[in-house]
Design a protein around this motif. Structure first.
Motif, PDB file in Angstrom:
ATOM      1  N   ASP A 196       0.832  -1.208  -0.014  1.00 48.27           N
ATOM      2  CA  ASP A 196      -0.063  -0.024   0.031  1.00 48.27           C
ATOM      3  C   ASP A 196       0.919   1.336   0.107  1.00 48.27           C
ATOM      4  O   ASP A 196       0.382   2.447  -0.249  1.00 48.27           O
ATOM      5  N   HIS A 197       2.000   1.231   0.270  1.00 42.15           N
ATOM      6  CA  HIS A 197       2.748   2.401   0.404  1.00 42.15           C
ATOM      7  C   HIS A 197       4.028   2.270  -0.509  1.00 42.15           C
ATOM      8  O   HIS A 197       4.782   1.435  -0.652  1.00 42.15           O
ATOM      9  N   PRO A 212       4.386   1.328   6.217  1.00 46.55           N
ATOM     10  CA  PRO A 212       4.410   2.722   6.178  1.00 46.55           C
ATOM     11  C   PRO A 212       5.502   3.463   6.330  1.00 46.55           C
ATOM     12  O   PRO A 212       6.503   3.158   7.081  1.00 46.55           O
ATOM     13  N   LYS A 253       5.820   4.446  12.675  1.00 48.69           N
ATOM     14  CA  LYS A 253       4.635   3.850  12.083  1.00 48.69           C
ATOM     15  C   LYS A 253       4.608   2.697  11.540  1.00 48.69           C
ATOM     16  O   LYS A 253       3.871   1.516  11.399  1.00 48.69           O
ATOM     17  N   ALA A 254       6.075   1.941  11.474  1.00 48.67           N
ATOM     18  CA  ALA A 254       6.472   0.685  10.858  1.00 48.67           C
ATOM     19  C   ALA A 254       6.801  -0.232  12.016  1.00 48.67           C
ATOM     20  O   ALA A 254       7.288  -1.161  11.904  1.00 48.67           O
TER      21      ALA A 254
END
Length: 271
Positions: free
Chosen positions: A55-56, A75, A100-101
């Protein structure tokens, strides 16, 4: 935290998106760094990657030539693009992973596509070779490529140099061939030394053993002749040296239908 990353010069991401999908479905790396995407950003097959769970995405593309991209399940905190030799060719992109990851300590990934350099290894008569040498010189002096102390960095990509004797099928016959000339090897190893980088392939596989990641389209039977070169690299900063758990070259990909002349190269780290 297990972290897997693959680098692959795909030689047109739109033409070979089905091969990319096949690889991602089988190997499931957390991050895929692509080179030679040959695709402007607005034509990149984002939808297909999202369907595959990536998605990133960050892009630095251009129509018909060069181009780099990083696609990830995890992310990003941020991304950056650097220009080398005052040339707007799309040859670099980097991302930072952090909270975030799920990472308490930041991790920066650089994705490079170093100029190939043309056919004549003389910078006085071949502007492409002169560009390549200048590009490598700028990589050496680029401060963000000098991770120190506990800084966690990964540098990957098609660096277009096979620096060691057993990174080519014949050291003797390749000494005057662009990608293995002494000046190129010296300059790439200087980039590595200046940044105190660890070459993951040679950390895992002795210098006495052959490793290839590229086989020419010109060979009638690439597997039988096996005249390969190791042009695709994964380097980690010294802080990550003890985190390396695996390294693989997916050589079978060279035999897939309508393949790239490069194959995926993957590392696994325990962060």
């Amino acid at each position: 935290m297990r972290f897997s990353l693959t680098t692959w010069n795909i030689n047109s991401v739109r033409l070979r998106i089905d091969l990319v999908a096949k690889f991602l479905e089988e190997m499931q790396p957390d991050v895929l760094c692509l080179q030679e995407t040959k695709c402007p950003d607005d034509a990149f097959p984002l939808k297909r990657f999202k369907q595959l769970g990536y998605d990133h995405v960050v892009l630095n593309g251009q129509k018909g030539y060069h181009g780099v991209a990083i696609v990830s399940k995890l992310p990003f905190e941020s991304s950056d693009i650097r220009v080398f030799c005052n040339n707007l060719d799309s040859r670099h992109i980097s991302v930072s992973f952090g909270e975030k990851a799920g990472m308490a300590v930041p991790l920066i990934v650089h994705d490079f596509y170093v100029p190939a350099g043309g056919d004549v290894p003389d910078p006085d008569v071949n502007a492409k070779f002169a560009h390549k040498l200048s590009f490598l010189d700028e990589m050496k002096t680029c401060e963000p490529l000098h991770p120190r102390g506990d800084a966690r960095h990964i540098l990957v990509g098609d660096l277009n140099v096979a620096p060691h004797e057993n990174d080519v099928w014949s050291h003797k016959q390749m000494l005057k061939i662009v990608s293995h000339t002494p000046i190129e090897c010296e300059k790439l190893l200087a980039v590595q030394s200046e940044g105190n980088w660890i070459d993951v392939a040679r950390e895992r596989i002795p210098l006495s053993e052959k490793i290839y990641t590229w086989w020419s389209y010109r060979a009638a039977d690439w597997a039988a002749s096996n005249r390969g070169r190791r042009l695709d690299h994964i380097w980690v900063s010294s802080a990550l040296k003890d985190s390396i758990r695996d390294f693989t070259v997916t050589s079978d990909a060279r035999g897939w239908e309508r393949p790239s002349d490069h194959v995926p190269v993957t590392t696994v780290l325990e962060l």
